[in-house]
Design a protein around this motif. Structure first.
Motif, PDB file in Angstrom:
ATOM      1  N   TYR A  52      45.263  -6.850 -18.342  1.00  0.00           N
ATOM      2  CA  TYR A  52      45.420  -6.957 -19.799  1.00  0.00           C
ATOM      3  C   TYR A  52      46.002  -8.327 -20.172  1.00  0.00           C
ATOM      4  N   PHE A  53      47.009  -8.773 -19.433  1.00  0.00           N
ATOM      5  CA  PHE A  53      47.632 -10.067 -19.703  1.00  0.00           C
ATOM      6  C   PHE A  53      46.597 -11.188 -19.650  1.00  0.00           C
ATOM      7  N   PHE A  54      45.745 -11.189 -18.626  1.00  0.00           N
ATOM      8  CA  PHE A  54      44.811 -12.304 -18.471  1.00  0.00           C
ATOM      9  C   PHE A  54      43.650 -12.247 -19.449  1.00  0.00           C
ATOM     10  N   GLY A  73      42.806 -34.178 -25.895  1.00  0.00           N
ATOM     11  CA  GLY A  73      44.164 -33.894 -25.484  1.00  0.00           C
ATOM     12  C   GLY A  73      44.312 -32.447 -25.053  1.00  0.00           C
ATOM     13  N   TYR A  74      45.429 -32.146 -24.414  1.00  0.00           N
ATOM     14  CA  TYR A  74      45.711 -30.771 -23.982  1.00  0.00           C
ATOM     15  C   TYR A  74      47.195 -30.640 -23.677  1.00  0.00           C
ATOM     16  N   PHE A  75      47.653 -29.423 -23.415  1.00  0.00           N
ATOM     17  CA  PHE A  75      49.047 -29.178 -23.099  1.00  0.00           C
ATOM     18  C   PHE A  75      49.238 -29.299 -21.585  1.00  0.00           C
ATOM     19  N   ASN A  76      49.832 -30.412 -21.186  1.00  0.00           N
ATOM     20  CA  ASN A  76      50.019 -30.722 -19.775  1.00  0.00           C
ATOM     21  C   ASN A  76      51.345 -30.119 -19.309  1.00  0.00           C
ATOM     22  N   CYS A  77      51.300 -28.815 -19.003  1.00  0.00           N
ATOM     23  CA  CYS A  77      52.506 -28.113 -18.580  1.00  0.00           C
ATOM     24  C   CYS A  77      52.124 -27.111 -17.493  1.00  0.00           C
ATOM     25  N   THR A  78      53.118 -26.477 -16.915  1.00  0.00           N
ATOM     26  CA  THR A  78      52.850 -25.447 -15.914  1.00  0.00           C
ATOM     27  C   THR A  78      52.789 -24.082 -16.590  1.00  0.00           C
ATOM     28  N   GLY A  79      52.336 -23.087 -15.837  1.00  0.00           N
ATOM     29  CA  GLY A  79      52.331 -21.736 -16.364  1.00  0.00           C
ATOM     30  C   GLY A  79      53.725 -21.250 -16.706  1.00  0.00           C
ATOM     31  N   ALA A 126      48.302 -20.606 -10.828  1.00  0.00           N
ATOM     32  CA  ALA A 126      49.734 -20.399 -10.573  1.00  0.00           C
ATOM     33  C   ALA A 126      50.201 -19.078 -11.177  1.00  0.00           C
ATOM     34  N   LEU A 127      49.735 -18.756 -12.389  1.00  0.00           N
ATOM     35  CA  LEU A 127      50.100 -17.488 -13.013  1.00  0.00           C
ATOM     36  C   LEU A 127      49.489 -16.306 -12.258  1.00  0.00           C
ATOM     37  N   ILE A 128      48.235 -16.452 -11.841  1.00  0.00           N
ATOM     38  CA  ILE A 128      47.583 -15.383 -11.079  1.00  0.00           C
ATOM     39  C   ILE A 128      48.373 -15.067  -9.819  1.00  0.00           C
ATOM     40  N   GLU A 129      48.727 -16.090  -9.078  1.00  0.00           N
ATOM     41  CA  GLU A 129      49.435 -15.866  -7.819  1.00  0.00           C
ATOM     42  C   GLU A 129      50.848 -15.338  -8.041  1.00  0.00           C
ATOM     43  N   SER A 130      51.491 -15.734  -9.123  1.00  0.00           N
ATOM     44  CA  SER A 130      52.845 -15.224  -9.386  1.00  0.00           C
ATOM     45  C   SER A 130      52.812 -13.730  -9.662  1.00  0.00           C
TER      46      SER A 130
END
Length: 226
Positions: A52-54, A73-79, A126-130
């Motif tokens: 559901y989250f994804f 441009g884009y948001f250059n950040c981590t999950g 990164a979010l998937i693996e977390s």
């Protein structure tokens, strides 16, 4: 430079909030976040809640590709830099992604593929693996949830700018560009299917598990309708 208000409004329509604190945020602790998502989505187990989250997070991914395409441009950040808010939308319990404009970075034409890689790996994978460290769920389900939204974006872009869509897809379908993953998840999902076919008939082999949630029916494109 202040982040443009017209982009904030456009992103809000895709469940992305810029420079706004979430009123009912999910926890930053993954285990607690899963429990909160189970409660919010009424999922019976953690795997369904993560799927559901994804499905919700997919809107942020496609909005990132849209920003690169139309606004350079884009948001250059981590999950981990993203926050997620519990909101009601037409009576349904959904999530919106919150991000700070301080992460927004302009990219040149020769940098957009680096941005693609960052979105796919430093954010999405990164979010998937977390989450998968805490629940048992196939990563293919989660990638399909995300890429379904991206396919819709490129199917529409192909109608307006076929050359740009073809260039991006060539990169996205090349397994070498997905390293350290061993294959292109988009190539696995699309196969030989055209974008037009992909959005007009059943494509995925995995079920997004929405049918396990109350108030949601089986999708018409579900590969496992029973």
């Amino acid at each position: 430079m202040a982040f443009p208000n017209h982009l904030k409004i456009a992103l809000a329509s895709q469940a992305v909030a810029v420079d706004r604190s979430p009123a009912f945020p999910l926890s930053s602790d993954t285990e607690l976040r899963i429990e909160e998502m189970k409660d919010w989505s009424h999922a019976q187990n953690g795997g369904v809640a993560v799927s559901y989250f994804f499905r919700q997070y997919a809107l942020f991914v496609s909005s990132q590709f849209e920003l690169i395409t139309h606004h350079n441009g884009y948001f250059n950040c981590t999950g981990e830099d993203l926050a997620f808010n519990r909101v009601k939308n037409y009576g349904f319990n959904v999530l919106e992604t919150h991000v700070s404009s301080s992460h927004y970075m302009e990219v040149g034409a020769n940098e957009r593929f680096d941005a693609f890689h960052h979105i796919l790996h430093e954010q999405t994978d990164a979010l998937i693996e977390s989450f998968r460290r805490h629940v048992k769920i196939s990563p293919l389900i989660l990638w399909d949830n995300v890429l379904g939204s991206l396919i819709w974006f490129y199917a529409n872009l192909e109608q307006r700018n076929p050359r740009r869509a073809a260039e991006d897809l060539e990169w996205l379908l090349d397994a070498r560009n997905w390293a350290p993953l061993k294959k292109s998840q988009l190539a696995r999902l699309l196969g030989d299917t055209s974008l037009g076919q992909a959005v007009s008939r059943p494509l995925r082999k995995t079920c997004c598990l929405y049918k396990e949630l109350p108030h949601f029916d089986t999708c018409t494109f579900c590969p496992q309708p029973n």
